[in-house]
Design a protein around this motif. Sequence first.
Motif, PDB file in Angstrom:
ATOM      1  N   SER A  30       0.838  -1.209   0.000  1.00 46.04           N
ATOM      2  CA  SER A  30       0.000   0.000   0.000  1.00 46.04           C
ATOM      3  C   SER A  30       0.866   1.251   0.000  1.00 46.04           C
ATOM      4  CB  SER A  30      -1.010  -0.002   1.158  1.00 46.04           C
ATOM      5  OG  SER A  30      -0.367  -0.222   2.362  1.00 46.04           O
ATOM      6  N   LYS A  31       2.017   1.170   0.664  1.00 46.09           N
ATOM      7  CA  LYS A  31       2.969   2.284   0.608  1.00 46.09           C
ATOM      8  C   LYS A  31       3.455   2.479  -0.839  1.00 46.09           C
ATOM      9  CE  LYS A  31       7.607   2.993   1.536  1.00 46.09           C
ATOM     10  NZ  LYS A  31       8.818   2.285   1.957  1.00 46.09           N
ATOM     11  N   ALA A  58       1.915   1.599  -3.575  1.00 50.17           N
ATOM     12  CA  ALA A  58       0.815   2.110  -4.394  1.00 50.17           C
ATOM     13  C   ALA A  58       0.625   3.610  -4.195  1.00 50.17           C
ATOM     14  CB  ALA A  58      -0.476   1.359  -4.067  1.00 50.17           C
ATOM     15  N   SER A  59       0.763   4.091  -2.954  1.00 50.85           N
ATOM     16  CA  SER A  59       0.557   5.527  -2.752  1.00 50.85           C
ATOM     17  C   SER A  59       1.728   6.326  -3.322  1.00 50.85           C
ATOM     18  CB  SER A  59       0.254   5.854  -1.291  1.00 50.85           C
ATOM     19  OG  SER A  59       1.414   5.810  -0.520  1.00 50.85           O
ATOM     20  N   GLU A  60       2.926   5.744  -3.300  1.00 51.11           N
ATOM     21  CA  GLU A  60       4.064   6.394  -3.972  1.00 51.11           C
ATOM     22  C   GLU A  60       3.789   6.531  -5.475  1.00 51.11           C
ATOM     23  OE1 GLU A  60       6.779   7.750  -2.855  1.00 51.11           O
ATOM     24  OE2 GLU A  60       6.760   7.125  -0.760  1.00 51.11           O
ATOM     25  N   ARG A  74       0.859   6.649  -6.975  1.00 49.35           N
ATOM     26  CA  ARG A  74      -0.166   7.684  -7.177  1.00 49.35           C
ATOM     27  C   ARG A  74       0.416   9.087  -7.122  1.00 49.35           C
ATOM     28  NH1 ARG A  74      -3.714   4.182  -4.565  1.00 49.35           N
ATOM     29  NH2 ARG A  74      -3.070   4.950  -2.529  1.00 49.35           N
ATOM     30  N   SER A  75       1.284   9.348  -6.128  1.00 48.41           N
ATOM     31  CA  SER A  75       1.787  10.723  -6.015  1.00 48.41           C
ATOM     32  C   SER A  75       2.754  11.057  -7.160  1.00 48.41           C
ATOM     33  CB  SER A  75       2.385  10.981  -4.635  1.00 48.41           C
ATOM     34  OG  SER A  75       3.610  10.336  -4.501  1.00 48.41           O
ATOM     35  N   GLU A  87       0.635  11.880 -10.196  1.00 46.98           N
ATOM     36  CA  GLU A  87       0.091  13.244 -10.108  1.00 46.98           C
ATOM     37  C   GLU A  87       1.123  14.276 -10.556  1.00 46.98           C
ATOM     38  OE1 GLU A  87      -1.543  14.117  -6.184  1.00 46.98           O
ATOM     39  OE2 GLU A  87      -2.870  12.370  -6.453  1.00 46.98           O
TER      40      GLU A  87
END
Length: 200
Positions: free
Chosen positions: A60-61, A63-65, A67-68, A71
């Motif tokens: 999950s870490k 995946a959020s990396e 995503r950012s 962006e």
Amino acid sequence: MSVPSYSILCTQCDYRSSSNATNGQYYYKDDEGQFNLERQLGWCNGCQSITAIEDFGKTSKAASEIRSKLELISLKTGTVWANILNVLFKSRREWLDSTIETINSYAKYIELAKARTGQERCLKCSSYVVVPYKPTKERGDLDVHGFMYHGERNTDFEHPGCGGMFYEKADNVRLHGKFEPRFYTTEGVFIESCLEKTKY
Ligand SMILES: [Zn+2]
Ligand SMILES: [Zn+2]
């Protein structure tokens, strides 16, 4: 390079290991290149020791990396003007390339974690018989102040085959060491470290 560390000791015998077992640079290597190898402390039955084992619990870490980073990429490519700048400036193209590479690296980790969760291996002896070292930290205080650990605490993690319990104690000295990159196959088998490579 120096990092704060603590020892992992046993209440019944003279066993000793260190929190710095996971320090260093670890990479998986495949046909396309290399990507980061996430690891954690774990008990290995092969080594009979607490050592570095693979860690597939950080998806999950990752995946959020991703995503950012995506962006940021859309900010830097989302307009005609941004793309004109990308054509004009080499540094922007290099940033894009390296960001895409980072995203790729996280994506590979997620893919690997999907395929191999439950098959974590010891990064020393390749054994599958490993348990993450995730004790409940009980009674006592072990904290980092001023770049050093201080204090000591008990855990509820039993020393397998011994019956004693592990406890953690701050080291008085900081470990100074140069960490050579270590490379593994995507099956978690050690290939080489650069230090060993230059030796032969
Ligand atoms: Zn013991
Ligand atoms: Zn091992």
